[in-house]
Design a protein around this motif. Sequence first.
Motif, PDB file in Angstrom:
ATOM      1  N   SER A 209      31.777  42.021  50.943  1.00 52.46           N
ATOM      2  CA  SER A 209      30.195  41.486  51.191  1.00 52.46           C
ATOM      3  C   SER A 209      29.345  42.458  50.587  1.00 52.46           C
ATOM      4  O   SER A 209      28.483  41.689  51.103  1.00 52.46           O
ATOM      5  N   PHE A 210      29.660  43.799  50.819  1.00 54.75           N
ATOM      6  CA  PHE A 210      28.342  44.579  49.728  1.00 54.75           C
ATOM      7  C   PHE A 210      28.139  43.863  48.505  1.00 54.75           C
ATOM      8  O   PHE A 210      27.090  43.933  48.073  1.00 54.75           O
ATOM      9  N   ARG A 211      29.535  43.634  47.556  1.00 52.40           N
ATOM     10  CA  ARG A 211      29.286  43.309  46.607  1.00 52.40           C
ATOM     11  C   ARG A 211      28.897  41.880  46.144  1.00 52.40           C
ATOM     12  O   ARG A 211      27.987  41.153  45.383  1.00 52.40           O
ATOM     13  N   LEU A 212      28.708  40.591  47.118  1.00 50.28           N
ATOM     14  CA  LEU A 212      28.804  39.328  47.034  1.00 50.28           C
ATOM     15  C   LEU A 212      26.917  39.830  47.102  1.00 50.28           C
ATOM     16  O   LEU A 212      26.724  38.858  46.893  1.00 50.28           O
ATOM     17  N   LEU A 213      26.159  40.816  48.647  1.00 51.16           N
ATOM     18  CA  LEU A 213      25.515  40.269  48.849  1.00 51.16           C
ATOM     19  C   LEU A 213      24.245  40.871  47.718  1.00 51.16           C
ATOM     20  O   LEU A 213      23.517  40.550  46.747  1.00 51.16           O
ATOM     21  N   THR A 214      25.099  41.974  47.152  1.00 48.72           N
ATOM     22  CA  THR A 214      24.207  42.960  45.835  1.00 48.72           C
ATOM     23  C   THR A 214      23.718  41.630  44.888  1.00 48.72           C
ATOM     24  O   THR A 214      22.778  42.168  44.203  1.00 48.72           O
TER      25      THR A 214
ATOM     26  N   LEU B 133      27.720  38.554  59.352  1.00 47.32           N
ATOM     27  CA  LEU B 133      27.403  40.198  59.345  1.00 47.32           C
ATOM     28  C   LEU B 133      27.201  40.141  61.118  1.00 47.32           C
ATOM     29  O   LEU B 133      27.355  41.014  62.357  1.00 47.32           O
ATOM     30  N   ASP B 134      25.764  39.744  61.404  1.00 48.01           N
ATOM     31  CA  ASP B 134      25.131  39.309  61.690  1.00 48.01           C
ATOM     32  C   ASP B 134      23.894  38.905  61.787  1.00 48.01           C
ATOM     33  O   ASP B 134      23.418  38.738  60.698  1.00 48.01           O
ATOM     34  N   PRO B 135      23.955  36.924  63.197  1.00 47.80           N
ATOM     35  CA  PRO B 135      22.584  36.701  62.840  1.00 47.80           C
ATOM     36  C   PRO B 135      21.260  37.592  62.564  1.00 47.80           C
ATOM     37  O   PRO B 135      20.481  36.572  62.409  1.00 47.80           O
ATOM     38  N   SER B 136      20.767  38.278  63.748  1.00 52.60           N
ATOM     39  CA  SER B 136      19.915  39.154  63.222  1.00 52.60           C
ATOM     40  C   SER B 136      19.312  39.536  62.201  1.00 52.60           C
ATOM     41  O   SER B 136      18.127  40.053  61.743  1.00 52.60           O
ATOM     42  N   TYR B 137      19.735  40.013  61.715  1.00 48.19           N
ATOM     43  CA  TYR B 137      20.121  40.227  60.044  1.00 48.19           C
ATOM     44  C   TYR B 137      18.481  39.467  59.421  1.00 48.19           C
ATOM     45  O   TYR B 137      19.300  38.362  59.206  1.00 48.19           O
ATOM     46  N   GLY B 138      18.380  39.565  58.321  1.00 45.46           N
ATOM     47  CA  GLY B 138      17.605  39.085  57.641  1.00 45.46           C
ATOM     48  C   GLY B 138      16.751  39.650  55.908  1.00 45.46           C
ATOM     49  O   GLY B 138      16.978  40.787  56.062  1.00 45.46           O
ATOM     50  N   LEU B 139      16.680  39.473  55.421  1.00 44.80           N
ATOM     51  CA  LEU B 139      15.576  39.396  53.972  1.00 44.80           C
ATOM     52  C   LEU B 139      14.045  40.097  54.187  1.00 44.80           C
ATOM     53  O   LEU B 139      14.253  41.121  53.845  1.00 44.80           O
ATOM     54  N   GLU B 140      13.805  40.773  55.195  1.00 44.33           N
ATOM     55  CA  GLU B 140      12.757  40.835  55.329  1.00 44.33           C
ATOM     56  C   GLU B 140      12.773  42.437  55.606  1.00 44.33           C
ATOM     57  O   GLU B 140      11.563  43.413  55.566  1.00 44.33           O
ATOM     58  N   GLU B 141      13.970  42.938  55.899  1.00 47.63           N
ATOM     59  CA  GLU B 141      14.647  44.308  55.383  1.00 47.63           C
ATOM     60  C   GLU B 141      14.080  45.002  54.419  1.00 47.63           C
ATOM     61  O   GLU B 141      14.441  46.005  54.423  1.00 47.63           O
ATOM     62  N   LEU B 142      14.596  43.993  52.797  1.00 46.39           N
ATOM     63  CA  LEU B 142      15.205  44.325  51.961  1.00 46.39           C
ATOM     64  C   LEU B 142      13.709  45.678  51.212  1.00 46.39           C
ATOM     65  O   LEU B 142      12.565  44.444  51.296  1.00 46.39           O
ATOM     66  N   PRO B 143      13.564  46.226  51.160  1.00 46.16           N
ATOM     67  CA  PRO B 143      13.129  46.973  50.224  1.00 46.16           C
ATOM     68  C   PRO B 143      12.223  46.283  48.679  1.00 46.16           C
ATOM     69  O   PRO B 143      12.576  46.282  47.823  1.00 46.16           O
ATOM     70  N   VAL B 144      10.763  46.747  48.666  1.00 48.74           N
ATOM     71  CA  VAL B 144      10.724  45.690  47.175  1.00 48.74           C
ATOM     72  C   VAL B 144      11.028  46.865  46.292  1.00 48.74           C
ATOM     73  O   VAL B 144      11.088  46.808  44.762  1.00 48.74           O
ATOM     74  N   GLU B 145      11.499  47.641  46.310  1.00 51.35           N
ATOM     75  CA  GLU B 145      11.687  49.151  45.619  1.00 51.35           C
ATOM     76  C   GLU B 145      13.221  47.942  45.516  1.00 51.35           C
ATOM     77  O   GLU B 145      13.037  49.133  43.797  1.00 51.35           O
TER      78      GLU B 145
ATOM     79  N   GLU C 267      22.281  52.492  48.056  1.00 52.49           N
ATOM     80  CA  GLU C 267      21.764  52.709  48.937  1.00 52.49           C
ATOM     81  C   GLU C 267      21.200  51.935  49.810  1.00 52.49           C
ATOM     82  O   GLU C 267      21.489  52.244  51.558  1.00 52.49           O
ATOM     83  N   HIS C 268      20.514  50.712  49.972  1.00 54.27           N
ATOM     84  CA  HIS C 268      19.225  50.198  50.536  1.00 54.27           C
ATOM     85  C   HIS C 268      20.125  49.272  51.496  1.00 54.27           C
ATOM     86  O   HIS C 268      20.210  48.654  52.438  1.00 54.27           O
ATOM     87  N   VAL C 269      21.820  48.393  50.528  1.00 59.57           N
ATOM     88  CA  VAL C 269      22.336  47.103  51.035  1.00 59.57           C
ATOM     89  C   VAL C 269      23.211  47.927  52.676  1.00 59.57           C
ATOM     90  O   VAL C 269      23.332  47.214  53.397  1.00 59.57           O
ATOM     91  N   ASN C 270      23.881  49.319  51.713  1.00 61.80           N
ATOM     92  CA  ASN C 270      24.443  49.456  52.699  1.00 61.80           C
ATOM     93  C   ASN C 270      23.685  49.943  54.112  1.00 61.80           C
ATOM     94  O   ASN C 270      24.525  50.237  55.185  1.00 61.80           O
ATOM     95  N   ARG C 271      22.982  51.444  53.586  1.00 61.94           N
ATOM     96  CA  ARG C 271      22.440  51.524  55.130  1.00 61.94           C
ATOM     97  C   ARG C 271      21.475  50.018  56.080  1.00 61.94           C
ATOM     98  O   ARG C 271      21.720  50.249  57.069  1.00 61.94           O
ATOM     99  N   LEU C 272      20.995  49.311  55.727  1.00 66.81           N
ATOM    100  CA  LEU C 272      20.227  47.914  56.017  1.00 66.81           C
ATOM    101  C   LEU C 272      21.290  47.221  56.891  1.00 66.81           C
ATOM    102  O   LEU C 272      21.240  46.834  58.503  1.00 66.81           O
ATOM    103  N   TRP C 273      22.676  46.694  56.397  1.00 61.76           N
ATOM    104  CA  TRP C 273      23.061  46.140  56.988  1.00 61.76           C
ATOM    105  C   TRP C 273      24.606  46.566  57.332  1.00 61.76           C
ATOM    106  O   TRP C 273      25.600  45.632  58.064  1.00 61.76           O
ATOM    107  N   HIS C 274      25.105  47.391  56.892  1.00 64.11           N
ATOM    108  CA  HIS C 274      26.584  48.001  56.689  1.00 64.11           C
ATOM    109  C   HIS C 274      27.719  47.037  56.829  1.00 64.11           C
ATOM    110  O   HIS C 274      28.585  46.589  57.979  1.00 64.11           O
TER     111      HIS C 274
END
Length: 386
Positions: free
Chosen positions: A256-261, A300-312, A244-251
């Motif tokens: 790439s989804f699998r590696l990030l996750t 994916l996008d230089p503006s992306y960062g871990l700040e968006e990652l929720p504590v959940e 839910e969160h990785v796809n919504r935040l960084w598309h």
Amino acid sequence: MESTKVLRTFGDFFTERGHHQITGSTLRPEPGDPVLFTTSGMHPLTPYLDGRRRHPQRRLTNRQRCLRTTDLEEVGDRTHLTVFEMLGSWSLGDYSHEQSLRWGFELLTEGFGLDRLYVTVFGGNDELGPDLDSERVWHELGLSVERLVDDNWWSNGPTGPCGPDSEIFVWTGDTEPEGTPSTDSRWVEVWNHVHMRFHRYDDGLLRPVTPPNVDTGMGFERLLMLLQGVNSVYETDLFEPWTEHVNRLWHPDERSFRLLTDHLRSSIVVIGDGVRPSNTGQGYVLRRLIRRCLTTLYRLDPSYGLEELPVEVIEHTTGHFGQPDDPGSIRELLLDEERRFRRLIDRGRDRVLRLHQRGPLTETDFTFLHETHGLPREVVESVLPV
């Protein structure tokens, strides 16, 4: 079958058959162990399996988290994970290997409802003949058997406990089963039963162990994938918050989804077991995982960062692994490592541009950037202009 029920079904099955449930240890081996991280379910039990210690129980079962850096390049396919869990059972000189095979078949078919199974057994080599006893059991249970050599000989190194094993595969194709496990990748291995009946000594010779041990290991996430009828381990209920969160935040695209996750989840587990980023040892593995994740994110996008990652998602991960660490402190550590990485990239960009002015980067340039400025090749190629 949800993940919690799978764990309960596995544990209950072996408890009812006299196995003592032991608590899986952390990813960090005992002091003095030469490996950086626990790599298999049987690793914490090695002193009992090689005879250095005697366990008060002869039948054991557990759930053990593991980490393998050897699979890093394979992360992104549908079955490999950096941090994963093994469901294990052991006989320390108690019941036979044949009994283990029959129980394995019973649990997979009656307990979990799996069918379309295929097994492989040791086919023999210059030292030993084929594993006819295991082959006979499988035939009695109505399964097809393929004989292999190296793939069905288990050892923990050049010396020590070893022996033939039986690997159980499940068909995952959309058609009727085809081929064999060695010829068709749609046969996915789910459980390995090792007959530890030999010890290899420094002189290279095999000698029988009396009484022999039995060691089994089943990949929890792969089992979930098979039971839930999905195409990859990332589609199981275990990864629902991440999906839910990785796809919504960084598309991201699928790989790439699998590696990030995988890398973020693995980093959280490693931090939860008390490791902190550094340039050596366990800390370097953690730093590499985080930076591989950040490299993928920035590509994916230089503006992306871990700040968006929720504590959940952190809470979900530490909760599943039973770790006490505060999710907020884990998140802050990840953000601090990201800030370090951004500074490294900012410093490295000018150095890379100066080298690039002379022409395409050479192997010597890549080595210089890594050893002198801490810029791995994958970072230079993926994030910085070359």
